[in-house]
Motif scaffolding. Structure first.
Motif, PDB file in Angstrom:
ATOM      1  N   GLU A 159       0.882  -1.186  -0.096  1.00 23.04           N
ATOM      2  CA  GLU A 159       0.070   0.101  -0.103  1.00 23.04           C
ATOM      3  C   GLU A 159       0.932   1.416  -0.066  1.00 23.04           C
ATOM      4  N   MET A 160       1.735   1.554   0.814  1.00 19.86           N
ATOM      5  CA  MET A 160       2.853   2.461   0.674  1.00 19.86           C
ATOM      6  C   MET A 160       3.386   2.801  -0.425  1.00 19.86           C
ATOM      7  N   CYS A 161       3.969   1.679  -1.163  1.00 25.43           N
ATOM      8  CA  CYS A 161       4.649   1.598  -2.396  1.00 25.43           C
ATOM      9  C   CYS A 161       3.693   2.410  -3.476  1.00 25.43           C
ATOM     10  N   LYS A 162       2.525   1.714  -3.442  1.00 22.02           N
ATOM     11  CA  LYS A 162       1.530   2.196  -4.399  1.00 22.02           C
ATOM     12  C   LYS A 162       1.240   3.838  -4.230  1.00 22.02           C
ATOM     13  N   LYS A 163       1.018   3.994  -2.891  1.00 24.83           N
ATOM     14  CA  LYS A 163       0.656   5.372  -2.630  1.00 24.83           C
ATOM     15  C   LYS A 163       1.697   6.184  -2.877  1.00 24.83           C
ATOM     16  N   THR A 164       2.994   5.968  -2.541  1.00 26.44           N
ATOM     17  CA  THR A 164       3.945   7.097  -2.740  1.00 26.44           C
ATOM     18  C   THR A 164       4.667   6.688  -4.372  1.00 26.44           C
ATOM     19  N   LYS A 165       4.115   5.965  -4.861  1.00 21.51           N
ATOM     20  CA  LYS A 165       5.013   5.515  -6.154  1.00 21.51           C
ATOM     21  C   LYS A 165       6.280   5.345  -6.047  1.00 21.51           C
ATOM     22  N   SER A 166       6.656   4.431  -5.182  1.00 20.93           N
ATOM     23  CA  SER A 166       7.861   4.053  -4.576  1.00 20.93           C
ATOM     24  C   SER A 166       8.297   2.680  -4.767  1.00 20.93           C
ATOM     25  N   ASP A 167       9.654   2.207  -4.853  1.00 26.71           N
ATOM     26  CA  ASP A 167       9.712   0.974  -4.621  1.00 26.71           C
ATOM     27  C   ASP A 167      10.144   0.653  -3.367  1.00 26.71           C
ATOM     28  N   GLY A 168      10.089  -0.545  -2.736  1.00 23.36           N
ATOM     29  CA  GLY A 168      10.280  -0.848  -1.391  1.00 23.36           C
ATOM     30  C   GLY A 168      11.115  -2.226  -1.116  1.00 23.36           C
ATOM     31  N   PHE A 169      11.579  -2.124   0.043  1.00 19.38           N
ATOM     32  CA  PHE A 169      12.326  -3.349   0.323  1.00 19.38           C
ATOM     33  C   PHE A 169      11.927  -3.904   1.614  1.00 19.38           C
ATOM     34  N   ALA A 170      11.783  -5.434   2.095  1.00 19.16           N
ATOM     35  CA  ALA A 170      11.380  -5.553   3.403  1.00 19.16           C
ATOM     36  C   ALA A 170      12.519  -6.731   3.816  1.00 19.16           C
ATOM     37  N   PHE A 171      12.895  -6.799   5.100  1.00 23.93           N
ATOM     38  CA  PHE A 171      13.942  -7.578   5.645  1.00 23.93           C
ATOM     39  C   PHE A 171      13.370  -8.239   6.945  1.00 23.93           C
ATOM     40  N   ASP A 172      13.904  -9.181   7.291  1.00 23.38           N
ATOM     41  CA  ASP A 172      13.443  -9.704   8.623  1.00 23.38           C
ATOM     42  C   ASP A 172      14.459  -9.336   9.562  1.00 23.38           C
ATOM     43  N   GLY A 173      14.346  -9.450  11.032  1.00 23.00           N
ATOM     44  CA  GLY A 173      15.128  -8.896  11.878  1.00 23.00           C
ATOM     45  C   GLY A 173      16.704  -8.878  11.843  1.00 23.00           C
ATOM     46  N   ASP A 174      17.249 -10.014  11.399  1.00 23.72           N
ATOM     47  CA  ASP A 174      18.515 -10.141  11.174  1.00 23.72           C
ATOM     48  C   ASP A 174      19.045  -9.995   9.595  1.00 23.72           C
ATOM     49  N   GLY A 175      18.325  -9.734   8.884  1.00 17.73           N
ATOM     50  CA  GLY A 175      18.562  -9.391   7.400  1.00 17.73           C
ATOM     51  C   GLY A 175      18.842 -10.435   6.412  1.00 17.73           C
ATOM     52  N   ASP A 176      18.510 -11.723   6.866  1.00 21.15           N
ATOM     53  CA  ASP A 176      18.956 -12.847   5.887  1.00 21.15           C
ATOM     54  C   ASP A 176      17.592 -13.266   4.969  1.00 21.15           C
ATOM     55  N   ARG A 177      16.426 -12.505   5.106  1.00 27.42           N
ATOM     56  CA  ARG A 177      15.426 -12.761   4.272  1.00 27.42           C
ATOM     57  C   ARG A 177      15.088 -11.338   3.647  1.00 27.42           C
ATOM     58  N   ILE A 178      14.731 -11.283   2.285  1.00 30.15           N
ATOM     59  CA  ILE A 178      14.262 -10.158   1.692  1.00 30.15           C
ATOM     60  C   ILE A 178      13.315 -10.384   0.682  1.00 30.15           C
ATOM     61  N   TYR A 179      12.352  -9.432   0.643  1.00 27.75           N
ATOM     62  CA  TYR A 179      11.277  -9.232  -0.582  1.00 27.75           C
ATOM     63  C   TYR A 179      11.503  -7.729  -0.941  1.00 27.75           C
ATOM     64  N   ALA A 180      11.218  -7.500  -2.172  1.00 30.99           N
ATOM     65  CA  ALA A 180      10.876  -6.129  -2.731  1.00 30.99           C
ATOM     66  C   ALA A 180       9.612  -5.902  -3.147  1.00 30.99           C
ATOM     67  N   CYS A 181       9.177  -4.803  -3.380  1.00 27.51           N
ATOM     68  CA  CYS A 181       7.624  -4.552  -3.764  1.00 27.51           C
ATOM     69  C   CYS A 181       8.004  -3.341  -4.825  1.00 27.51           C
ATOM     70  N   THR A 182       7.365  -3.397  -6.110  1.00 35.21           N
ATOM     71  CA  THR A 182       7.520  -2.236  -7.102  1.00 35.21           C
ATOM     72  C   THR A 182       6.473  -0.963  -6.906  1.00 35.21           C
ATOM     73  N   LYS A 183       6.573  -0.133  -7.166  1.00 34.35           N
ATOM     74  CA  LYS A 183       6.021   1.057  -7.003  1.00 34.35           C
ATOM     75  C   LYS A 183       4.247   0.786  -7.608  1.00 34.35           C
ATOM     76  N   THR A 184       4.189  -0.217  -7.856  1.00 32.97           N
ATOM     77  CA  THR A 184       2.595  -0.750  -8.540  1.00 32.97           C
ATOM     78  C   THR A 184       2.265  -1.831  -7.509  1.00 32.97           C
TER      79      THR A 184
END
Length: 78
Positions: free
Chosen positions: A23-48
């Protein structure tokens, strides 16, 4: 502290837990990343709002490096 991390369960990025990021990526038309607490898992999200898993994130990064940064580097996959 609640070890169950309501309402999502485990404290890791999964497509199930990334609704607020989408929702934040779509609202701000920005790409984003999500990591877990120790940084060994990652997902990305596009502006769409498209979610990109770790395998594709790393493939995109390697492709970018190979094309634009250091064409003589060697890349190894297991």
């Amino acid at each position: 502290m609640n070890p169950l991390f309501p309402p999502y369960g485990k404290p890791e990025p999964t497509p199930h837990t990334l609704g607020p990021l989408q929702e934040m990526c779509k609202k701000t038309k920005s790409d984003g990343f999500a990591f877990d607490g120790d940084g060994d898992r990652i997902y990305a999200c596009t502006k769409t709002g498209q979610i990109i898993d770790a395998h594709r994130v790393f493939a995109i990064l390697i492709e970018h490096i190979a094309k634009h940064k250091n064409k003589k580097a060697k890349y190894i996959k297991q």
